[in-house]
Scaffold this active site. Structure first.
Site, mmCIF file in Angstrom:
data_model
loop_
_atom_site.group_PDB
_atom_site.id
_atom_site.type_symbol
_atom_site.label_atom_id
_atom_site.label_comp_id
_atom_site.label_asym_id
_atom_site.label_seq_id
_atom_site.Cartn_x
_atom_site.Cartn_y
_atom_site.Cartn_z
ATOM 1 N N GLU A 100 -6.931 8.564 6.375
ATOM 2 C CA GLU A 100 -7.169 9.230 7.655
ATOM 3 C C GLU A 100 -7.614 10.677 7.539
ATOM 4 O O GLU A 100 -6.910 11.593 7.991
ATOM 5 C CB GLU A 100 -5.914 9.159 8.523
ATOM 6 N N HIS A 133 -2.542 10.963 0.719
ATOM 7 C CA HIS A 133 -1.998 10.779 2.070
ATOM 8 C C HIS A 133 -1.375 12.117 2.481
ATOM 9 O O HIS A 133 -0.177 12.230 2.677
ATOM 10 C CB HIS A 133 -0.994 9.627 2.095
ATOM 11 N N ASN A 191 -6.940 1.998 10.110
ATOM 12 C CA ASN A 191 -5.603 2.163 10.686
ATOM 13 C C ASN A 191 -5.763 2.206 12.197
ATOM 14 O O ASN A 191 -6.560 2.982 12.719
ATOM 15 C CB ASN A 191 -4.955 3.471 10.240
ATOM 16 N N GLU A 221 -3.120 -0.034 8.337
ATOM 17 C CA GLU A 221 -1.915 0.353 9.086
ATOM 18 C C GLU A 221 -2.026 -0.157 10.508
ATOM 19 O O GLU A 221 -3.103 -0.091 11.121
ATOM 20 C CB GLU A 221 -1.741 1.882 9.179
ATOM 21 N N ARG A 232 0.859 -1.192 0.000
ATOM 22 C CA ARG A 232 0.000 0.000 0.000
ATOM 23 C C ARG A 232 0.898 1.247 0.000
ATOM 24 O O ARG A 232 1.661 1.454 0.934
ATOM 25 C CB ARG A 232 -0.884 -0.013 1.252
ATOM 26 N N TYR A 258 -3.601 2.136 15.996
ATOM 27 C CA TYR A 258 -2.337 2.178 16.755
ATOM 28 C C TYR A 258 -2.533 1.990 18.251
ATOM 29 O O TYR A 258 -1.785 1.281 18.901
ATOM 30 C CB TYR A 258 -1.588 3.504 16.497
HETATM 31 C C1 GBH Z 1 -0.759 7.272 10.753
HETATM 32 O O1 GBH Z 1 -1.360 8.262 11.483
HETATM 33 C C2 GBH Z 1 -0.400 7.813 9.411
HETATM 34 O O2 GBH Z 1 -1.297 7.384 8.415
HETATM 35 C C3 GBH Z 1 1.014 7.551 9.013
HETATM 36 O O3 GBH Z 1 1.358 8.364 7.939
HETATM 37 C C4 GBH Z 1 1.916 7.743 10.210
HETATM 38 O O4 GBH Z 1 3.269 7.707 9.900
HETATM 39 C C5 GBH Z 1 1.584 6.668 11.206
HETATM 40 O O5 GBH Z 1 0.236 6.695 11.508
HETATM 41 C C6 GBH Z 1 2.379 6.736 12.491
HETATM 42 O O6 GBH Z 1 2.127 7.912 13.172
HETATM 43 O O7 GBH Z 1 -3.573 11.192 21.409
HETATM 44 O O8 GBH Z 1 -1.585 10.040 22.122
HETATM 45 O O9 GBH Z 1 -3.656 8.829 21.902
HETATM 46 C C7 GBH Z 1 -1.580 7.984 12.844
HETATM 47 C C8 GBH Z 1 -2.657 8.836 13.415
HETATM 48 C C9 GBH Z 1 -3.618 9.971 15.209
HETATM 49 C C10 GBH Z 1 -2.508 7.897 15.650
HETATM 50 C C11 GBH Z 1 -3.541 10.324 16.657
HETATM 51 C C12 GBH Z 1 -2.445 8.239 17.137
HETATM 52 C C13 GBH Z 1 -3.618 9.498 18.883
HETATM 53 C C14 GBH Z 1 -2.397 9.580 19.755
HETATM 54 N N1 GBH Z 1 -2.578 9.069 14.823
HETATM 55 N N2 GBH Z 1 -3.465 9.154 17.481
HETATM 56 S S1 GBH Z 1 -2.836 9.941 21.410
#
Ligand code: GBH
Length: 461
Positions: free
Chosen positions: A165, A120, A294, A363, A76, A296
């Site tokens: 996103e 993106h 995505n 992701e 991707r 995390y």
């Molecule tokens: C993605 O965004 C992106 O698509 C990518 O480009 C990027 O490199 C990757 O993730 C890593 O960052 O407030 O402390 O709980 C991630 C989007 C949005 C994920 C905010 C974490 C909350 C952090 N992020 N989110 S917190």
């Protein structure tokens, strides 16, 4: 429960143009909001930019060879709009298409299926100068770019997602301003959300009419929100965070309407909703084939009773009392909490609350403090256990009936991590930026084994 994944499960990594390509002034590429933002003092760690990044623009062939050697079946990547259409409207740039043609040819030659993200975050700067995502015209311009790119490349690419996103584009770009274009105007974020949704819908409509039998969709970072306590205040905070983050995006696309409770809140917060035109919700609700998620970290919120600390910049209009709290889980190098089961809950929730749709984790990954050992290797056991835990969570979701078709690790190589620039490493492959040398980390070898066997190891790592 078996450790195997369904037959044909997609195993990939994901990247984004500005984070890896470099070559920002080559072959007719125009400037994007990320060039402007990264070059503005104080916006990124050490003032670094994506001018060179991983030099992938020149090294794509070696990168794809390495990817294929790790048994990935899919890749991707995103297309840089300013390479294709340098000013965001009008003339298209043949040299821009040529680069992605070369990349796609190379992928197909090595047996890796390309998966395209059309946006993106690298908006052509002239479109931001004309108002950016809070302005309706940007949605129309996006659809033009998407249609032309699809017309030229659909012959060899089966998977197409419009936006990555849009939550980040709207709220980080125009709310707290930590992402490009760095505007701090939370009252404009909902117009941005709407025009991103609309741009998606208009693009899908155009693409479908050019060729109907491709897999079209979008990728969201929908949060899985829990209230900090059972108090009515915290539960209401969770409802609103879920509204801003998940339902303002998934509802119009999959249910054909914005959530009424959110519209009421916004009206009460005096947000001007006049950008919402008759028929827009219908345009946004184009049928799609795939939904990328995505994920995390989990999200826990409370309603802050005290006033906001001086100088706080809001993410959401009327959201000054929403506060994220930590639950005490282990944390990544980003300071993000690690809770693999939350990914299962998120997938099950979407499966339960929305009409049937093929889901992909587009992701998932972890930043670690990776170091090269004396013998030249990079060992990242914490990242292996992050992947292992989250893949077990995916496996469990499938067991519970979720139609999950694939998983893309974020990310292939270490790269430009937005405002954190090169201070955070998410890659399966280490990059020595001084030499551009790539070193596959131990997580890459672990992943290659999983992709090859289409199964997780017997015992959890
Ligand atoms: C993605 O965004 C992106 O698509 C990518 O480009 C990027 O490199 C990757 O993730 C890593 O960052 O407030 O402390 O709980 C991630 C989007 C949005 C994920 C905010 C974490 C909350 C952090 N992020 N989110 S917190």
């Amino acid at each position: 429960m078996t450790n195997s994944f369904p037959e044909g499960f997609a195993w990939g990594t994901a990247t984004a143009s500005y984070q890896i390509e470099g070559a920002v002034d080559e072959d007719g590429r125009g400037p994007s909001i990320w060039d402007t933002f990264a070059r503005t003092p104080g916006k990124t760690a050490n003032g670094d930019t994506g001018d060179i990044a991983c030099d992938h623009y020149h090294r794509y062939a070696e990168d794809v060879d390495l990817m294929a050697s790790l048994n990935f079946t899919h890749y991707r990547f995103s297309i840089a709009w300013p390479r294709i259409q340098p000013t965001g409207s009008g003339a298209f740039n043949q040299a821009g298409f040529d680069f992605y043609q070369r990349l796609i040819d190379k992928l197909l030659e090595t047996g890796v299926q390309p998966w395209v993200t059309l946006y993106h975050w690298d908006l052509p700067q002239p479109l931001e100068d004309a108002g950016g995502w809070p302005v309706r015209d940007t949605a129309e311009r996006f659809a033009d770019y998407a249609a032309e790119t699809y017309a030229r490349l659909n012959d060899r690419v089966q998977y197409w997602t419009t936006l990555n996103e849009p939550w980040c584009s709207a709220y980080l770009g125009y709310g707290n301003g930590v992402h490009a274009p760095g505007r701090q105007e939370p009252e404009k974020t909902i117009a941005a959300v709407h025009h991103l949704n609309l741009g998606h819908g208009l693009a899908v409509e155009r693409m479908r009419s050019i060729r109907a039998d491709r897999q079209l969709g979008i990728t969201h970072n929908t949060p899985i929100v829990a209230p900090a306590t059972d108090s009515p205040e915290d539960k209401d905070a969770a409802r609103r965070a879920d509204g801003f983050g998940l339902r303002m995006f998934l509802d119009p696309i999959l249910l054909g309407r914005y959530p009424e409770d959110m519209l009421e809140d916004l009206r009460a917060a005096q947000v001007d909703l006049s950008f919402l035109k008759e028929g827009d919700e219908k345009l946004i609700a184009q049928p799609i084939d795939v939904l990328g998620i995505n994920y995390y970290n989990p999200s826990t919120v409370r309603r802050r009773a005290e006033p906001e600390p001086e100088g706080t910049v809001r993410l959401y209009p009327g959201g000054g009392d929403l506060e994220g709290v930590k639950r005490g889980f282990p944390e990544s190098d980003m300071g993000w909490e690690i809770e693999p089961d939350a990914l299962r809950r998120l997938l099950v929730k979407i499966h339960t609350n929305y009409p049937p749709i093929a889901l992909y984790v587009t992701e998932n990954g972890m930043a670690c403090k990776d170091v090269v050992a004396d013998d030249g290797t990079v060992d990242d056991p914490d990242r292996i256990s992050y992947f292992d835990g989250h893949l077990r969570s995916c496996r469990q979701a499938i067991e519970e009936g979720v139609d999950l078709r694939g998983y893309f690790a974020w990310t292939f190589t270490d790269n430009f991590e937005w405002s954190f620039a090169f201070t955070k490493r998410f890659g399966l492959v280490y990059v020595d930026y001084a030499t551009q040398e790539r070193i596959a980390k131990s997580s890459a070898a672990w992943f290659a084994g999983v992709a090859k066997s289409n199964a997780l190891p017997e015992a959890a790592v």
